[in-house]
Design a protein around this motif. Sequence first.
Motif, PDB file in Angstrom:
ATOM      1  N   PHE A   1      21.945  -2.839  -6.455  1.00 34.88           N
ATOM      2  CA  PHE A   1      21.252  -2.909  -7.379  1.00 34.88           C
ATOM      3  C   PHE A   1      21.264  -1.248  -7.644  1.00 34.88           C
ATOM      4  O   PHE A   1      21.093  -0.567  -6.647  1.00 34.88           O
ATOM      5  N   GLY A   2      21.267  -0.893  -8.827  1.00 34.08           N
ATOM      6  CA  GLY A   2      21.565   0.569  -9.261  1.00 34.08           C
ATOM      7  C   GLY A   2      20.308   1.028  -9.961  1.00 34.08           C
ATOM      8  O   GLY A   2      19.935   0.431 -10.969  1.00 34.08           O
ATOM      9  N   ILE A   3      20.046   2.275  -9.907  1.00 33.12           N
ATOM     10  CA  ILE A   3      18.746   3.072 -10.763  1.00 33.12           C
ATOM     11  C   ILE A   3      19.460   4.236 -11.113  1.00 33.12           C
ATOM     12  O   ILE A   3      19.959   4.991 -10.411  1.00 33.12           O
ATOM     13  N   SER A   4      19.287   4.420 -12.588  1.00 34.93           N
ATOM     14  CA  SER A   4      19.305   5.843 -13.024  1.00 34.93           C
ATOM     15  C   SER A   4      17.934   6.337 -13.646  1.00 34.93           C
ATOM     16  O   SER A   4      17.379   5.768 -14.005  1.00 34.93           O
ATOM     17  N   HIS A   5      17.871   7.362 -13.328  1.00 33.63           N
ATOM     18  CA  HIS A   5      16.473   8.125 -13.856  1.00 33.63           C
ATOM     19  C   HIS A   5      16.957   9.487 -14.538  1.00 33.63           C
ATOM     20  O   HIS A   5      17.632  10.186 -14.172  1.00 33.63           O
ATOM     21  N   CYS A   6      16.079   9.762 -15.551  1.00 40.41           N
ATOM     22  CA  CYS A   6      16.019  11.279 -16.127  1.00 40.41           C
ATOM     23  C   CYS A   6      14.867  11.771 -15.651  1.00 40.41           C
ATOM     24  O   CYS A   6      13.649  11.793 -16.291  1.00 40.41           O
ATOM     25  N   ASN A   7      15.156  12.638 -15.012  1.00 40.85           N
ATOM     26  CA  ASN A   7      14.290  13.783 -14.320  1.00 40.85           C
ATOM     27  C   ASN A   7      12.987  13.214 -14.073  1.00 40.85           C
ATOM     28  O   ASN A   7      12.030  13.837 -14.047  1.00 40.85           O
ATOM     29  N   CYS A   8      12.856  11.991 -13.316  1.00 43.71           N
ATOM     30  CA  CYS A   8      11.851  11.333 -12.538  1.00 43.71           C
ATOM     31  C   CYS A   8      12.167  10.656 -11.398  1.00 43.71           C
ATOM     32  O   CYS A   8      12.024   9.495 -11.226  1.00 43.71           O
TER      33      CYS A   8
ATOM     34  N   ALA B   1      20.851   7.253  -9.090  1.00 47.39           N
ATOM     35  CA  ALA B   1      21.538   8.285  -9.544  1.00 47.39           C
ATOM     36  C   ALA B   1      20.835   9.062 -10.713  1.00 47.39           C
ATOM     37  O   ALA B   1      19.986   8.421 -11.471  1.00 47.39           O
ATOM     38  N   ASP B   2      20.831  10.265 -10.751  1.00 49.82           N
ATOM     39  CA  ASP B   2      20.389  11.073 -11.935  1.00 49.82           C
ATOM     40  C   ASP B   2      21.007  10.830 -13.164  1.00 49.82           C
ATOM     41  O   ASP B   2      22.216  10.921 -13.087  1.00 49.82           O
TER      42      ASP B   2
ATOM     43  N   THR C   1      28.363   2.661 -13.729  1.00 46.98           N
ATOM     44  CA  THR C   1      28.454   3.132 -12.197  1.00 46.98           C
ATOM     45  C   THR C   1      28.559   1.815 -11.375  1.00 46.98           C
ATOM     46  O   THR C   1      29.841   1.758 -10.547  1.00 46.98           O
ATOM     47  N   LEU C   2      28.040   0.695 -11.648  1.00 43.68           N
ATOM     48  CA  LEU C   2      28.268  -0.593 -10.772  1.00 43.68           C
ATOM     49  C   LEU C   2      29.716  -1.139 -11.355  1.00 43.68           C
ATOM     50  O   LEU C   2      30.207  -1.729 -10.446  1.00 43.68           O
ATOM     51  N   VAL C   3      30.128  -1.039 -12.312  1.00 45.02           N
ATOM     52  CA  VAL C   3      31.701  -1.357 -12.713  1.00 45.02           C
ATOM     53  C   VAL C   3      32.601  -0.764 -11.897  1.00 45.02           C
ATOM     54  O   VAL C   3      33.488  -1.143 -11.431  1.00 45.02           O
ATOM     55  N   ALA C   4      32.276   0.668 -11.751  1.00 46.14           N
ATOM     56  CA  ALA C   4      33.414   1.440 -10.969  1.00 46.14           C
ATOM     57  C   ALA C   4      33.377   0.907  -9.405  1.00 46.14           C
ATOM     58  O   ALA C   4      34.324   0.939  -8.850  1.00 46.14           O
ATOM     59  N   LEU C   5      32.030   0.867  -9.088  1.00 48.62           N
ATOM     60  CA  LEU C   5      31.862   0.305  -7.649  1.00 48.62           C
ATOM     61  C   LEU C   5      32.584  -1.093  -7.364  1.00 48.62           C
ATOM     62  O   LEU C   5      33.273  -1.253  -6.381  1.00 48.62           O
ATOM     63  N   LYS C   6      32.620  -1.955  -8.423  1.00 45.63           N
ATOM     64  CA  LYS C   6      33.118  -3.264  -8.356  1.00 45.63           C
ATOM     65  C   LYS C   6      34.675  -3.195  -8.231  1.00 45.63           C
ATOM     66  O   LYS C   6      35.346  -3.523  -7.442  1.00 45.63           O
ATOM     67  N   ILE C   7      35.153  -2.225  -8.777  1.00 48.86           N
ATOM     68  CA  ILE C   7      36.773  -1.975  -9.088  1.00 48.86           C
ATOM     69  C   ILE C   7      37.133  -1.354  -7.538  1.00 48.86           C
ATOM     70  O   ILE C   7      38.044  -1.946  -7.183  1.00 48.86           O
ATOM     71  N   GLN C   8      36.397  -0.498  -6.981  1.00 49.21           N
ATOM     72  CA  GLN C   8      36.620  -0.090  -5.695  1.00 49.21           C
ATOM     73  C   GLN C   8      36.580  -1.257  -4.659  1.00 49.21           C
ATOM     74  O   GLN C   8      37.388  -1.360  -3.841  1.00 49.21           O
ATOM     75  N   GLU C   9      35.526  -2.066  -4.858  1.00 53.39           N
ATOM     76  CA  GLU C   9      35.401  -3.197  -4.029  1.00 53.39           C
ATOM     77  C   GLU C   9      36.524  -4.139  -3.978  1.00 53.39           C
ATOM     78  O   GLU C   9      37.141  -4.476  -2.863  1.00 53.39           O
ATOM     79  N   CYS C  10      37.074  -4.377  -5.115  1.00 51.55           N
ATOM     80  CA  CYS C  10      38.128  -5.606  -5.337  1.00 51.55           C
ATOM     81  C   CYS C  10      39.423  -4.732  -4.725  1.00 51.55           C
ATOM     82  O   CYS C  10      40.213  -5.503  -4.146  1.00 51.55           O
ATOM     83  N   ALA C  11      39.731  -3.609  -5.088  1.00 48.83           N
ATOM     84  CA  ALA C  11      40.917  -2.758  -4.425  1.00 48.83           C
ATOM     85  C   ALA C  11      40.932  -2.656  -3.115  1.00 48.83           C
ATOM     86  O   ALA C  11      41.876  -2.791  -2.518  1.00 48.83           O
ATOM     87  N   GLY C  12      39.614  -2.440  -2.644  1.00 55.68           N
ATOM     88  CA  GLY C  12      39.613  -2.359  -1.053  1.00 55.68           C
ATOM     89  C   GLY C  12      39.936  -3.768  -0.257  1.00 55.68           C
ATOM     90  O   GLY C  12      40.191  -3.608   0.891  1.00 55.68           O
TER      91      GLY C  12
ATOM     92  N   CYS D   1      28.988   9.307 -19.267  1.00 57.12           N
ATOM     93  CA  CYS D   1      27.589   8.339 -19.356  1.00 57.12           C
ATOM     94  C   CYS D   1      27.718   7.607 -18.109  1.00 57.12           C
ATOM     95  O   CYS D   1      26.397   6.998 -17.454  1.00 57.12           O
ATOM     96  N   LEU D   2      28.775   7.661 -17.079  1.00 58.97           N
ATOM     97  CA  LEU D   2      28.745   6.842 -15.906  1.00 58.97           C
ATOM     98  C   LEU D   2      28.026   7.838 -14.862  1.00 58.97           C
ATOM     99  O   LEU D   2      28.565   8.956 -14.597  1.00 58.97           O
ATOM    100  N   ASP D   3      27.036   7.574 -14.409  1.00 60.63           N
ATOM    101  CA  ASP D   3      26.021   8.438 -13.672  1.00 60.63           C
ATOM    102  C   ASP D   3      26.402   8.446 -12.523  1.00 60.63           C
ATOM    103  O   ASP D   3      26.614   7.125 -11.812  1.00 60.63           O
ATOM    104  N   LEU D   4      26.901   9.457 -11.484  1.00 60.54           N
ATOM    105  CA  LEU D   4      27.370   9.103 -10.113  1.00 60.54           C
ATOM    106  C   LEU D   4      26.248   9.535  -9.172  1.00 60.54           C
ATOM    107  O   LEU D   4      25.341  10.562  -9.700  1.00 60.54           O
ATOM    108  N   THR D   5      26.024   9.038  -8.025  1.00 57.75           N
ATOM    109  CA  THR D   5      25.209   9.154  -7.156  1.00 57.75           C
ATOM    110  C   THR D   5      25.699  10.664  -6.495  1.00 57.75           C
ATOM    111  O   THR D   5      26.761  11.066  -6.517  1.00 57.75           O
ATOM    112  N   SER D   6      24.640  11.266  -5.551  1.00 57.69           N
ATOM    113  CA  SER D   6      25.193  12.479  -4.900  1.00 57.69           C
ATOM    114  C   SER D   6      26.353  12.196  -4.175  1.00 57.69           C
ATOM    115  O   SER D   6      27.253  13.018  -3.814  1.00 57.69           O
TER     116      SER D   6
END
Length: 279
Positions: free
Chosen positions: A230-237, A260-261, A125-136, A10-15
Amino acid sequence: MEYRIVGDSCLDLTSEMKKEGKIKIVSLTLQVDGVDFIDDDSFDQKKFIKAVADFEGCPKSSCPSPEEYKKAFGEDEVTTFCVTLSAELSGSYNSAVLGQRMVEEEFPNKKVYVFNSRSACIGETLVALKIQECAGKGASFEEIVEQVEDYIRRRETLFVLENLETLRKNGRLTGMKAALVSVLNIKPVMMGTPEGTIEQCAIGRGTKKALKKMIEEVGSRVSDFENRIFGISHCNCPERARYVKEEVEKRYPFKQIIIADTAGVGTLYANDGGIVIAF
């Protein structure tokens, strides 16, 4: 510190995130009218949307097994962080925690922590990016856990859906709310609560007005825009997602906006045309 990040599907990845390949995804399985759809790279969103639309029953999802999580965490001593769907909405979190116990019993020196995102889709997704930020920034394992858990408590998730039927059929909404949407074209703006459940926070007559209401809600909920993604997930739109991005850019100085789709689980619940935001 060497580390890896694991997320349920359910974690949506950007391209860009897909190309980087830094986040390992563990797949949920979706069931529609007796047919299984594996939520991995083979997932066909348009085929799935049609299957759900043609099915009068209730589509379901099943979470990964503890063994699947154990395998994803790795049979080594690399520090691992996992991000899952809200524990109030899925068994994915509990399954991941069991996988954590299994791998730690076998590898006592390995550190694993499972984050209950209390959200879904782009909120994960934003939680995963926060982990990367803190580790970085060189944070220790304990510091990352503390800082990311604090971030989860402060992060907001809102969404507007064209169709609430799947949420209703799965017991996430009352029948009255779903009926209002279908009969009166009232589109509720829904929010994820700090406990990981779903509540209504505003309404609009039609999707465009509901999206505007949702965007207005952003300004009333945060002030430290410069420190937030700020993150946006969209379903086919994608056009609708770009509209939200442009309107948010006009109003709020977020440090970054990502789109992310939805993957399979997000598509199951958001349905065709759904928009989920997190910040």
